[in-house]
Scaffold this motif. Structure first.
Motif, short mmCIF file in Angstrom:
data_model
loop_
_atom_site.label_atom_id
_atom_site.label_comp_id
_atom_site.label_asym_id
_atom_site.label_seq_id
_atom_site.Cartn_x
_atom_site.Cartn_y
_atom_site.Cartn_z
N ARG A 38 -1.99 -4.95 -7.47
CA ARG A 38 -1.41 -3.62 -7.45
C ARG A 38 -0.02 -3.48 -6.93
O ARG A 38 0.18 -4.16 -5.79
N THR A 63 -14.13 9.31 -6.21
CA THR A 63 -13.00 8.99 -5.83
C THR A 63 -11.97 9.47 -6.55
O THR A 63 -11.67 8.85 -7.55
N ASN A 113 -8.75 4.62 -7.21
CA ASN A 113 -8.00 3.55 -6.64
C ASN A 113 -8.60 2.36 -7.00
O ASN A 113 -7.73 1.44 -7.68
N THR A 139 0.93 -1.36 0.01
CA THR A 139 0.03 -0.02 -0.02
C THR A 139 0.89 1.36 -0.06
O THR A 139 2.08 1.29 0.38
N GLN A 167 -8.25 8.44 10.43
CA GLN A 167 -7.78 7.81 9.08
C GLN A 167 -8.85 8.08 8.43
O GLN A 167 -10.40 8.24 8.78
N GLY A 168 -8.92 7.59 7.01
CA GLY A 168 -10.05 7.61 6.22
C GLY A 168 -11.41 6.94 6.31
O GLY A 168 -12.40 7.90 6.30
N ARG A 169 -11.12 5.86 6.77
CA ARG A 169 -12.59 5.12 7.03
C ARG A 169 -13.32 5.71 8.36
O ARG A 169 -14.29 5.65 8.27
N SER A 183 -8.47 11.15 -1.27
CA SER A 183 -7.35 10.68 -0.60
C SER A 183 -6.18 10.95 -1.41
O SER A 183 -5.06 11.11 -1.12
N SER A 240 -0.29 3.61 1.81
CA SER A 240 -1.21 4.33 2.93
C SER A 240 -0.56 4.19 4.27
O SER A 240 -0.40 3.20 4.68
N PHE A 274 -14.27 2.87 -2.96
CA PHE A 274 -13.36 1.85 -2.43
C PHE A 274 -13.93 1.15 -1.33
O PHE A 274 -15.20 1.38 -0.81
N THR A 334 -15.19 2.61 1.79
CA THR A 334 -16.33 3.30 1.58
C THR A 334 -17.63 2.45 1.42
O THR A 334 -18.78 2.85 1.95
N ASP A 349 -13.86 11.75 -2.56
CA ASP A 349 -12.95 10.92 -1.67
C ASP A 349 -11.62 11.40 -2.12
O ASP A 349 -11.26 11.04 -3.52
N1 F0G Z 1 -10.56 5.83 0.30
C1 F0G Z 1 -9.55 5.39 -0.79
C2 F0G Z 1 -9.50 5.99 -2.09
C3 F0G Z 1 -8.54 4.49 -0.28
O1 F0G Z 1 -7.67 4.14 -0.95
C4 F0G Z 1 -8.63 4.29 1.21
C5 F0G Z 1 -7.56 3.52 1.57
C6 F0G Z 1 -9.42 4.69 2.03
C7 F0G Z 1 -10.52 5.57 1.31
C8 F0G Z 1 -9.59 4.45 3.44
O2 F0G Z 1 -8.72 5.10 4.07
O3 F0G Z 1 -6.88 3.17 5.19
O4 F0G Z 1 -6.93 5.80 5.82
O5 F0G Z 1 -8.78 4.23 6.35
N2 F0G Z 1 -6.60 2.92 1.18
C9 F0G Z 1 -5.70 2.07 1.43
C10 F0G Z 1 -5.21 1.52 0.34
C11 F0G Z 1 -6.10 0.91 2.56
O6 F0G Z 1 -4.20 0.54 0.59
O7 F0G Z 1 -5.41 1.86 -1.04
P1 F0G Z 1 -7.77 4.48 5.47
#
Ligand code: F0G
Length: 477
Positions: free
Chosen positions: A401, A177, A181, A49, A98-100, A212, A51, A123, A126, A210
Protein backbone atom coordinates in the motif's frame (compact mmCIF):
# COMPACT_ATOMS: atom_id res chain seq x y z
CA UNK A 1 -4.74 22.23 -17.84
CA UNK A 2 -2.97 19.88 -15.41
CA UNK A 3 -4.73 16.59 -14.65
CA UNK A 4 -5.19 18.03 -11.19
CA UNK A 5 -3.51 20.40 -8.79
CA UNK A 6 -3.34 20.80 -5.06
CA UNK A 7 -6.28 22.97 -3.90
CA UNK A 8 -4.14 24.75 -1.28
CA UNK A 9 -0.89 26.61 -0.98
CA UNK A 10 1.81 25.90 1.56
CA UNK A 11 2.65 28.21 4.44
CA UNK A 12 4.78 26.06 6.72
CA UNK A 13 7.41 23.62 5.49
CA UNK A 14 9.44 20.79 7.00
CA UNK A 15 12.74 19.62 5.47
CA UNK A 16 12.91 15.96 4.44
CA UNK A 17 15.93 13.66 4.88
CA UNK A 18 17.91 12.18 1.99
CA UNK A 19 19.85 9.19 3.40
CA UNK A 20 22.55 7.73 1.16
CA UNK A 21 22.36 4.16 -0.20
CA UNK A 22 24.75 3.00 2.55
CA UNK A 23 22.66 4.71 5.23
CA UNK A 24 19.52 3.08 3.86
CA UNK A 25 21.08 -0.37 3.92
CA UNK A 26 22.25 0.15 7.48
CA UNK A 27 18.90 1.57 8.64
CA UNK A 28 16.94 -1.35 7.18
CA UNK A 29 19.32 -3.95 8.61
CA UNK A 30 19.29 -2.28 12.03
CA UNK A 31 15.47 -2.33 11.84
CA UNK A 32 15.37 -6.11 11.36
CA UNK A 33 14.13 -5.56 7.79
CA UNK A 34 10.86 -4.23 9.18
CA UNK A 35 9.93 -0.76 7.91
CA UNK A 36 7.88 -0.04 11.05
CA UNK A 37 11.18 -0.12 12.95
CA UNK A 38 13.01 2.31 10.64
CA UNK A 39 13.29 5.79 12.22
CA UNK A 40 11.52 8.62 10.36
CA UNK A 41 14.82 10.49 10.14
CA UNK A 42 15.91 7.85 7.61
CA UNK A 43 12.83 8.25 5.36
CA UNK A 44 12.59 10.56 2.34
CA UNK A 45 8.95 10.01 1.35
CA UNK A 46 6.77 8.36 4.00
CA UNK A 47 3.74 6.62 2.50
CA UNK A 48 3.46 4.14 5.38
CA UNK A 49 0.08 5.45 6.40
CA UNK A 50 -2.47 8.21 5.97
CA UNK A 51 -3.16 7.94 9.71
CA UNK A 52 -2.20 10.90 11.88
CA UNK A 53 0.07 12.17 9.11
CA UNK A 54 -2.16 14.93 7.73
CA UNK A 55 -1.19 18.57 7.34
CA UNK A 56 -3.67 20.70 9.26
CA UNK A 57 -5.14 23.83 7.68
CA UNK A 58 -4.50 27.32 8.98
CA UNK A 59 -8.09 27.25 10.28
CA UNK A 60 -7.29 24.11 12.29
CA UNK A 61 -4.13 25.64 13.73
CA UNK A 62 -6.16 28.69 14.67
CA UNK A 63 -8.80 26.48 16.29
CA UNK A 64 -6.11 24.95 18.53
CA UNK A 65 -5.75 28.27 20.33
CA UNK A 66 -9.42 28.14 21.25
CA UNK A 67 -8.93 24.80 22.99
CA UNK A 68 -10.67 24.69 26.36
CA UNK A 69 -8.58 22.47 28.63
CA UNK A 70 -11.16 22.17 31.41
CA UNK A 71 -11.22 18.63 32.75
CA UNK A 72 -14.99 18.28 32.57
CA UNK A 73 -17.54 19.78 30.22
CA UNK A 74 -15.08 21.80 28.13
CA UNK A 75 -16.42 24.06 25.38
CA UNK A 76 -14.11 22.17 23.00
CA UNK A 77 -16.18 19.05 23.66
CA UNK A 78 -19.40 20.94 22.95
CA UNK A 79 -18.03 22.13 19.61
CA UNK A 80 -16.83 18.63 18.72
CA UNK A 81 -20.13 17.07 19.78
CA UNK A 82 -22.13 19.56 17.69
CA UNK A 83 -20.13 18.83 14.53
CA UNK A 84 -20.33 15.05 15.00
CA UNK A 85 -24.08 15.19 15.67
CA UNK A 86 -24.67 17.36 12.63
CA UNK A 87 -22.63 14.98 10.47
CA UNK A 88 -23.75 11.60 11.76
CA UNK A 89 -27.16 12.24 13.30
CA UNK A 90 -26.09 10.16 16.32
CA UNK A 91 -26.97 11.71 19.66
CA UNK A 92 -24.31 9.97 21.78
CA UNK A 93 -20.82 11.31 21.00
CA UNK A 94 -17.79 9.94 22.83
CA UNK A 95 -14.28 11.13 21.98
CA UNK A 96 -11.32 8.75 22.29
CA UNK A 97 -7.65 9.13 21.57
CA UNK A 98 -7.65 6.99 18.42
CA UNK A 99 -9.60 4.39 16.49
CA UNK A 100 -8.43 1.25 18.24
CA UNK A 101 -9.45 2.68 21.62
CA UNK A 102 -12.94 3.16 20.19
CA UNK A 103 -12.95 -0.42 18.92
CA UNK A 104 -11.72 -1.85 22.20
CA UNK A 105 -14.27 0.12 24.24
CA UNK A 106 -17.29 -0.35 21.98
CA UNK A 107 -16.73 -3.94 20.81
CA UNK A 108 -15.73 -4.95 24.34
CA UNK A 109 -19.11 -3.66 25.65
CA UNK A 110 -21.17 -5.08 22.76
CA UNK A 111 -19.68 -8.53 22.18
CA UNK A 112 -19.82 -11.55 24.50
CA UNK A 113 -17.62 -14.65 24.30
CA UNK A 114 -18.91 -16.87 21.48
CA UNK A 115 -20.53 -13.97 19.55
CA UNK A 116 -19.78 -13.31 15.90
CA UNK A 117 -18.94 -9.96 14.29
CA UNK A 118 -19.40 -9.93 10.52
CA UNK A 119 -17.77 -7.32 8.27
CA UNK A 120 -16.94 -6.46 4.68
CA UNK A 121 -13.42 -6.72 6.13
CA UNK A 122 -12.35 -6.10 9.72
CA UNK A 123 -9.25 -3.93 9.82
CA UNK A 124 -6.45 -5.66 11.77
CA UNK A 125 -6.99 -3.68 14.99
CA UNK A 126 -10.75 -4.24 14.70
CA UNK A 127 -10.26 -7.98 14.40
CA UNK A 128 -7.93 -7.87 17.43
CA UNK A 129 -10.66 -6.13 19.49
CA UNK A 130 -13.31 -8.63 18.39
CA UNK A 131 -11.06 -11.50 19.38
CA UNK A 132 -10.09 -9.83 22.68
CA UNK A 133 -13.82 -9.88 23.55
CA UNK A 134 -13.83 -13.65 23.01
CA UNK A 135 -15.86 -13.28 19.81
CA UNK A 136 -15.13 -14.37 16.25
CA UNK A 137 -14.55 -11.98 13.35
CA UNK A 138 -15.94 -13.17 10.02
CA UNK A 139 -15.09 -11.29 6.81
CA UNK A 140 -17.55 -11.53 3.92
CA UNK A 141 -16.05 -9.28 1.23
CA UNK A 142 -17.94 -8.64 -1.98
CA UNK A 143 -17.95 -11.48 -4.46
CA UNK A 144 -18.03 -9.02 -7.33
CA UNK A 145 -15.08 -9.54 -9.64
CA UNK A 146 -12.57 -6.66 -9.64
CA UNK A 147 -12.68 -3.99 -10.91
CA UNK A 148 -16.17 -3.57 -9.50
CA UNK A 149 -16.93 0.08 -8.79
CA UNK A 150 -17.81 -0.82 -5.20
CA UNK A 151 -15.20 -3.43 -4.36
CA UNK A 152 -15.57 -2.53 -0.67
CA UNK A 153 -19.08 -3.93 -0.43
CA UNK A 154 -20.03 -6.73 1.93
CA UNK A 155 -21.37 -9.78 0.11
CA UNK A 156 -25.12 -9.55 0.67
CA UNK A 157 -25.86 -13.17 -0.39
CA UNK A 158 -23.17 -14.47 1.98
CA UNK A 159 -24.43 -12.24 4.81
CA UNK A 160 -27.99 -13.47 4.23
CA UNK A 161 -26.83 -17.11 4.24
CA UNK A 162 -24.97 -16.58 7.51
CA UNK A 163 -27.83 -14.75 9.24
CA UNK A 164 -30.43 -17.27 8.09
CA UNK A 165 -28.22 -20.31 8.76
CA UNK A 166 -27.51 -22.23 11.97
CA UNK A 167 -24.84 -19.73 13.10
CA UNK A 168 -27.07 -16.69 12.52
CA UNK A 169 -28.22 -16.44 16.13
CA UNK A 170 -24.63 -15.83 17.27
CA UNK A 171 -24.16 -12.74 15.07
CA UNK A 172 -24.14 -9.66 17.30
CA UNK A 173 -23.08 -6.98 14.81
CA UNK A 174 -22.42 -6.30 11.16
CA UNK A 175 -19.56 -3.87 10.55
CA UNK A 176 -19.05 -1.94 7.33
CA UNK A 177 -15.57 -0.47 7.09
CA UNK A 178 -15.92 2.60 4.87
CA UNK A 179 -13.78 2.72 2.81
CA UNK A 180 -12.60 -0.87 3.03
CA UNK A 181 -8.96 -0.27 3.90
CA UNK A 182 -7.80 -3.87 4.15
CA UNK A 183 -9.81 -4.72 1.05
CA UNK A 184 -7.88 -2.39 -1.27
CA UNK A 185 -9.29 0.97 -0.12
CA UNK A 186 -12.44 0.45 -2.16
CA UNK A 187 -15.74 2.15 -1.35
CA UNK A 188 -18.97 0.64 -0.04
CA UNK A 189 -22.04 1.64 -2.07
CA UNK A 190 -25.12 3.23 -0.57
CA UNK A 191 -27.17 0.31 -1.94
CA UNK A 192 -24.92 -2.10 -0.06
CA UNK A 193 -25.33 -0.20 3.20
CA UNK A 194 -29.11 -0.21 2.65
CA UNK A 195 -29.14 -3.96 1.93
CA UNK A 196 -27.09 -4.65 5.07
CA UNK A 197 -29.50 -2.43 7.04
CA UNK A 198 -32.47 -4.47 5.86
CA UNK A 199 -30.85 -7.77 6.85
CA UNK A 200 -29.74 -6.39 10.22
CA UNK A 201 -33.24 -5.12 10.98
CA UNK A 202 -34.80 -8.44 9.99
CA UNK A 203 -32.42 -10.34 12.28
CA UNK A 204 -32.19 -7.89 15.18
CA UNK A 205 -28.46 -7.32 14.64
CA UNK A 206 -26.65 -3.98 15.11
CA UNK A 207 -25.23 -2.33 11.99
CA UNK A 208 -22.07 -0.37 12.80
CA UNK A 209 -19.73 1.64 10.60
CA UNK A 210 -15.99 1.84 10.92
CA UNK A 211 -16.19 5.37 9.57
CA UNK A 212 -12.49 6.20 9.58
CA UNK A 213 -12.64 7.23 5.89
CA UNK A 214 -16.33 8.16 5.67
CA UNK A 215 -15.77 11.29 3.56
CA UNK A 216 -13.67 9.52 0.94
CA UNK A 217 -16.31 6.77 0.79
CA UNK A 218 -19.05 9.36 0.28
CA UNK A 219 -17.08 11.11 -2.45
CA UNK A 220 -16.43 7.84 -4.29
CA UNK A 221 -20.18 7.10 -4.17
CA UNK A 222 -20.81 10.40 -5.98
CA UNK A 223 -18.13 9.49 -8.56
CA UNK A 224 -19.09 5.89 -9.20
CA UNK A 225 -22.84 5.62 -8.72
CA UNK A 226 -24.73 7.57 -11.40
CA UNK A 227 -27.74 7.72 -9.07
CA UNK A 228 -25.71 9.96 -6.73
CA UNK A 229 -23.61 11.92 -9.26
CA UNK A 230 -23.31 15.60 -8.42
CA UNK A 231 -24.55 15.26 -4.85
CA UNK A 232 -22.72 16.97 -2.00
CA UNK A 233 -20.40 14.39 -0.37
CA UNK A 234 -21.54 15.55 3.08
CA UNK A 235 -25.16 14.73 2.24
CA UNK A 236 -24.16 11.28 1.00
CA UNK A 237 -22.12 10.72 4.16
CA UNK A 238 -25.16 11.71 6.26
CA UNK A 239 -27.31 9.23 4.38
CA UNK A 240 -24.80 6.43 5.05
CA UNK A 241 -24.69 7.28 8.77
CA UNK A 242 -28.50 7.42 8.87
CA UNK A 243 -28.70 3.77 7.80
CA UNK A 244 -26.53 2.50 10.68
CA UNK A 245 -27.00 2.23 14.44
CA UNK A 246 -23.71 3.87 15.24
CA UNK A 247 -20.09 4.12 14.30
CA UNK A 248 -16.58 4.42 15.48
CA UNK A 249 -13.78 6.14 13.66
CA UNK A 250 -10.12 6.79 13.75
CA UNK A 251 -10.15 10.56 13.23
CA UNK A 252 -6.46 10.37 12.37
CA UNK A 253 -7.77 9.81 8.84
CA UNK A 254 -10.82 11.84 7.80
CA UNK A 255 -10.60 14.08 10.87
CA UNK A 256 -7.53 15.54 9.07
CA UNK A 257 -5.73 15.75 12.40
CA UNK A 258 -2.78 14.05 14.01
CA UNK A 259 -4.64 12.28 16.80
CA UNK A 260 -8.21 11.44 17.74
CA UNK A 261 -11.09 9.05 17.42
CA UNK A 262 -14.74 8.72 18.30
CA UNK A 263 -17.63 6.48 19.15
CA UNK A 264 -21.05 7.80 18.10
CA UNK A 265 -24.23 5.86 18.83
CA UNK A 266 -27.99 6.05 18.90
CA UNK A 267 -28.37 3.68 21.87
CA UNK A 268 -27.97 5.65 25.15
CA UNK A 269 -27.60 2.48 27.23
CA UNK A 270 -24.71 1.13 25.14
CA UNK A 271 -23.18 4.63 25.21
CA UNK A 272 -23.46 4.68 29.02
CA UNK A 273 -21.56 1.40 29.26
CA UNK A 274 -18.91 2.74 26.87
CA UNK A 275 -18.53 5.93 28.95
CA UNK A 276 -18.21 3.94 32.18
CA UNK A 277 -15.39 1.94 30.68
CA UNK A 278 -13.86 4.99 28.99
CA UNK A 279 -13.38 6.66 32.36
CA UNK A 280 -11.27 3.70 33.48
CA UNK A 281 -9.07 3.51 30.38
CA UNK A 282 -9.10 6.84 28.48
CA UNK A 283 -10.24 9.74 30.63
CA UNK A 284 -13.34 11.76 31.38
CA UNK A 285 -16.09 11.35 28.73
CA UNK A 286 -15.80 14.94 27.50
CA UNK A 287 -12.15 14.61 26.52
CA UNK A 288 -11.55 10.86 26.06
CA UNK A 289 -7.77 10.89 26.13
CA UNK A 290 -7.43 14.03 24.00
CA UNK A 291 -6.55 17.62 24.80
CA UNK A 292 -9.33 20.18 24.40
CA UNK A 293 -7.36 21.72 21.55
CA UNK A 294 -7.33 18.39 19.71
CA UNK A 295 -11.13 18.34 19.82
CA UNK A 296 -11.21 21.80 18.26
CA UNK A 297 -8.80 20.83 15.48
CA UNK A 298 -10.96 17.75 14.83
CA UNK A 299 -14.20 19.73 14.76
CA UNK A 300 -12.69 21.98 12.10
CA UNK A 301 -11.17 19.02 10.20
CA UNK A 302 -14.55 17.27 10.14
CA UNK A 303 -15.99 20.35 8.43
CA UNK A 304 -13.18 20.64 5.86
CA UNK A 305 -12.98 16.98 4.94
CA UNK A 306 -16.24 16.91 2.97
CA UNK A 307 -15.36 19.92 0.78
CA UNK A 308 -15.83 18.75 -2.80
CA UNK A 309 -12.62 20.42 -4.12
CA UNK A 310 -10.55 18.68 -1.44
CA UNK A 311 -12.12 15.26 -2.04
CA UNK A 312 -11.83 15.60 -5.83
CA UNK A 313 -8.12 16.33 -5.36
CA UNK A 314 -7.76 13.26 -3.14
CA UNK A 315 -9.30 10.97 -5.74
CA UNK A 316 -7.42 12.61 -8.61
CA UNK A 317 -4.10 12.31 -6.77
CA UNK A 318 -4.59 8.59 -6.23
CA UNK A 319 -5.64 8.08 -9.86
CA UNK A 320 -2.71 10.06 -11.27
CA UNK A 321 -0.22 8.42 -8.91
CA UNK A 322 -1.61 4.97 -9.72
CA UNK A 323 -1.06 5.67 -13.42
CA UNK A 324 2.55 6.77 -12.77
CA UNK A 325 3.24 3.60 -10.74
CA UNK A 326 1.67 1.46 -13.48
CA UNK A 327 3.88 3.20 -16.08
CA UNK A 328 6.84 2.35 -13.85
CA UNK A 329 5.82 -1.31 -14.25
CA UNK A 330 4.06 -2.03 -10.95
CA UNK A 331 0.85 -4.11 -11.05
CA UNK A 332 -1.54 -1.45 -9.69
CA UNK A 333 -4.99 -2.42 -8.44
CA UNK A 334 -7.66 -0.54 -10.37
CA UNK A 335 -9.73 1.45 -9.84
CA UNK A 336 -7.77 3.46 -7.29
CA UNK A 337 -9.67 4.89 -4.30
CA UNK A 338 -8.59 7.98 -2.36
CA UNK A 339 -6.26 7.22 0.52
CA UNK A 340 -3.80 4.86 -1.11
CA UNK A 341 -2.65 3.04 -4.21
CA UNK A 342 -2.35 -0.73 -3.84
CA UNK A 343 0.07 -2.87 -5.77
CA UNK A 344 0.02 -6.64 -6.21
CA UNK A 345 3.45 -7.80 -5.06
CA UNK A 346 2.75 -11.47 -5.87
CA UNK A 347 2.36 -10.56 -9.52
CA UNK A 348 5.61 -8.60 -9.60
CA UNK A 349 7.59 -11.20 -7.64
CA UNK A 350 6.33 -14.62 -8.76
CA UNK A 351 9.57 -16.21 -7.56
CA UNK A 352 8.84 -15.25 -3.91
CA UNK A 353 6.26 -17.63 -2.33
CA UNK A 354 3.65 -16.24 0.10
CA UNK A 355 5.43 -17.62 3.16
CA UNK A 356 8.48 -15.58 2.15
CA UNK A 357 6.43 -12.37 2.23
CA UNK A 358 6.52 -10.94 -1.32
CA UNK A 359 4.79 -7.73 -0.16
CA UNK A 360 7.48 -7.19 2.48
CA UNK A 361 10.12 -7.92 -0.13
CA UNK A 362 8.77 -5.23 -2.47
CA UNK A 363 8.31 -2.69 0.34
CA UNK A 364 11.86 -3.19 1.60
CA UNK A 365 13.24 -2.82 -1.90
CA UNK A 366 11.49 0.53 -2.37
CA UNK A 367 13.13 1.68 0.82
CA UNK A 368 16.58 0.51 -0.26
CA UNK A 369 16.16 2.15 -3.67
CA UNK A 370 14.98 5.58 -2.54
CA UNK A 371 14.11 5.78 1.18
CA UNK A 372 10.44 5.48 0.25
CA UNK A 373 8.38 3.82 2.99
CA UNK A 374 5.20 1.92 2.14
CA UNK A 375 3.13 -0.71 4.00
CA UNK A 376 2.98 -4.44 3.48
CA UNK A 377 -0.58 -5.77 3.53
CA UNK A 378 0.20 -9.37 2.77
CA UNK A 379 1.07 -12.51 4.68
CA UNK A 380 3.03 -10.68 7.41
CA UNK A 381 -0.12 -8.68 8.35
CA UNK A 382 -2.97 -10.98 7.37
CA UNK A 383 -1.35 -14.42 7.31
CA UNK A 384 -0.86 -16.51 10.44
CA UNK A 385 1.97 -18.66 11.72
CA UNK A 386 1.03 -22.30 11.12
CA UNK A 387 0.08 -23.85 14.49
CA UNK A 388 1.64 -27.10 13.24
CA UNK A 389 4.96 -25.31 12.71
CA UNK A 390 4.93 -25.40 8.91
CA UNK A 391 5.01 -22.48 6.47
CA UNK A 392 2.88 -19.45 7.39
CA UNK A 393 -0.75 -19.64 6.33
CA UNK A 394 -0.92 -17.13 3.48
CA UNK A 395 -3.07 -13.99 3.25
CA UNK A 396 -5.59 -13.93 0.40
CA UNK A 397 -3.53 -11.26 -1.39
CA UNK A 398 0.01 -9.90 -1.26
CA UNK A 399 -0.57 -6.17 -1.43
CA UNK A 400 1.73 -3.22 -0.92
CA UNK A 401 0.00 0.00 0.00
CA UNK A 402 1.34 3.40 -1.06
CA UNK A 403 -0.62 5.59 1.34
CA UNK A 404 -1.29 9.25 0.69
CA UNK A 405 -1.06 11.48 3.78
CA UNK A 406 -3.63 14.27 3.48
CA UNK A 407 -2.32 17.56 1.99
CA UNK A 408 1.33 16.61 2.72
CA UNK A 409 3.09 15.58 -0.49
CA UNK A 410 3.01 17.36 -3.84
CA UNK A 411 2.98 15.88 -7.32
CA UNK A 412 6.78 16.11 -7.56
CA UNK A 413 7.19 14.06 -4.39
CA UNK A 414 5.00 11.39 -5.94
CA UNK A 415 6.93 11.58 -9.21
CA UNK A 416 10.06 10.76 -7.21
CA UNK A 417 8.30 7.69 -5.78
CA UNK A 418 7.31 6.53 -9.28
CA UNK A 419 10.91 6.95 -10.48
CA UNK A 420 12.12 4.96 -7.49
CA UNK A 421 9.57 2.24 -8.28
CA UNK A 422 10.89 1.98 -11.84
CA UNK A 423 14.40 1.17 -10.55
CA UNK A 424 12.92 -1.58 -8.37
CA UNK A 425 10.89 -3.06 -11.21
CA UNK A 426 14.04 -3.21 -13.36
CA UNK A 427 15.62 -5.69 -10.94
CA UNK A 428 12.48 -7.46 -9.71
CA UNK A 429 13.84 -10.93 -10.52
CA UNK A 430 16.72 -10.46 -8.03
CA UNK A 431 14.60 -9.35 -5.07
CA UNK A 432 14.86 -11.89 -2.23
CA UNK A 433 12.07 -13.15 0.00
CA UNK A 434 12.18 -12.89 3.81
CA UNK A 435 11.78 -15.16 6.79
CA UNK A 436 10.67 -14.24 10.31
CA UNK A 437 13.42 -14.33 12.94
CA UNK A 438 11.30 -13.05 15.86
CA UNK A 439 7.58 -12.35 16.19
CA UNK A 440 4.97 -11.89 18.91
CA UNK A 441 1.22 -11.45 19.19
CA UNK A 442 -1.62 -11.02 16.76
CA UNK A 443 -0.22 -7.73 15.41
CA UNK A 444 3.21 -9.18 14.70
CA UNK A 445 3.99 -6.95 11.72
CA UNK A 446 4.62 -3.90 13.92
CA UNK A 447 7.54 -5.47 15.74
CA UNK A 448 8.70 -8.62 13.87
CA UNK A 449 12.38 -9.06 13.04
CA UNK A 450 13.01 -10.49 9.58
CA UNK A 451 15.95 -11.58 7.47
CA UNK A 452 16.34 -12.05 3.71
CA UNK A 453 16.08 -15.68 2.61
CA UNK A 454 19.03 -15.40 0.25
CA UNK A 455 21.90 -13.08 -0.48
CA UNK A 456 21.13 -10.65 -3.21
CA UNK A 457 22.49 -10.72 -6.77
CA UNK A 458 25.52 -8.53 -7.54
CA UNK A 459 23.43 -5.72 -9.02
CA UNK A 460 21.22 -5.31 -5.93
CA UNK A 461 21.65 -2.89 -3.06
CA UNK A 462 23.06 -5.64 -0.84
CA UNK A 463 22.90 -6.53 2.85
CA UNK A 464 23.67 -4.15 5.71
CA UNK A 465 27.35 -3.81 6.67
CA UNK A 466 27.74 -6.45 9.45
CA UNK A 467 26.27 -9.19 7.32
CA UNK A 468 27.52 -7.74 4.04
CA UNK A 469 28.97 -9.97 1.39
CA UNK A 470 30.17 -8.49 -1.85
CA UNK A 471 27.71 -5.67 -2.22
CA UNK A 472 27.02 -4.27 -5.64
CA UNK A 473 27.32 -0.60 -6.43
CA UNK A 474 25.05 1.68 -4.41
CA UNK A 475 21.46 1.91 -5.59
CA UNK A 476 20.84 4.70 -8.06
CA UNK A 477 19.62 7.11 -5.39
N1 F0G B 1 -10.13 1.15 11.27
C1 F0G B 1 -9.54 1.34 10.08
C2 F0G B 1 -10.31 1.12 8.82
C3 F0G B 1 -8.21 1.74 10.03
O1 F0G B 1 -7.64 1.93 8.85
C4 F0G B 1 -7.51 1.94 11.23
C5 F0G B 1 -6.12 2.33 11.23
C6 F0G B 1 -8.17 1.75 12.45
C7 F0G B 1 -9.49 1.35 12.42
C8 F0G B 1 -7.47 1.94 13.78
O2 F0G B 1 -7.35 3.30 14.04
O3 F0G B 1 -4.87 3.70 14.12
O4 F0G B 1 -6.48 5.36 15.05
O5 F0G B 1 -6.10 3.22 16.20
N2 F0G B 1 -5.42 2.34 10.22
C9 F0G B 1 -4.07 2.81 10.11
C10 F0G B 1 -3.59 2.54 8.72
C11 F0G B 1 -3.15 2.34 11.15
O6 F0G B 1 -2.38 2.74 8.48
O7 F0G B 1 -4.39 2.17 7.85
P1 F0G B 1 -6.12 3.91 14.89
Amino acid sequence: MPAFMEPFRIKAVEPIPFPTAAERRRALGDAGFNLFRVPARAITIDLLTDSGTSAMSSAQWAALLDGDESYAGARSYERFEAVVRELTGYEQVIPVHQGRAAERILLGRLLRPGDVSVANTHFDTTRASVEAAGATAVDLPSEEPAPAPFGGDISVPALRRLLEGPDGAGVRCVVLTVTNNAGGGQPVSLDNVAAARELCTAHGVALLLDASRFAENAYLITERDPAHAGRAPRDVAREVFALADGCWASLKKDGIANIGGLIALRDPELARRCRDHLIAVEGFPTYGGLAGRDLDALAQGLREVTEPAYLRYRAQTARWFGDRLAEAGLPVLQPTGCHAVYVDAAQLLPHVPAHQFPATALANELYLAGAVRVTELGTLVFGRPDPAGGDDLPAPRELVRFCLPRRVYTKSHLEYVAETAATVVAKAAEIPGYRVVEQTGSLRHFTAVLAPTSPRGPAGPGEPPPRARTNGPPAPR
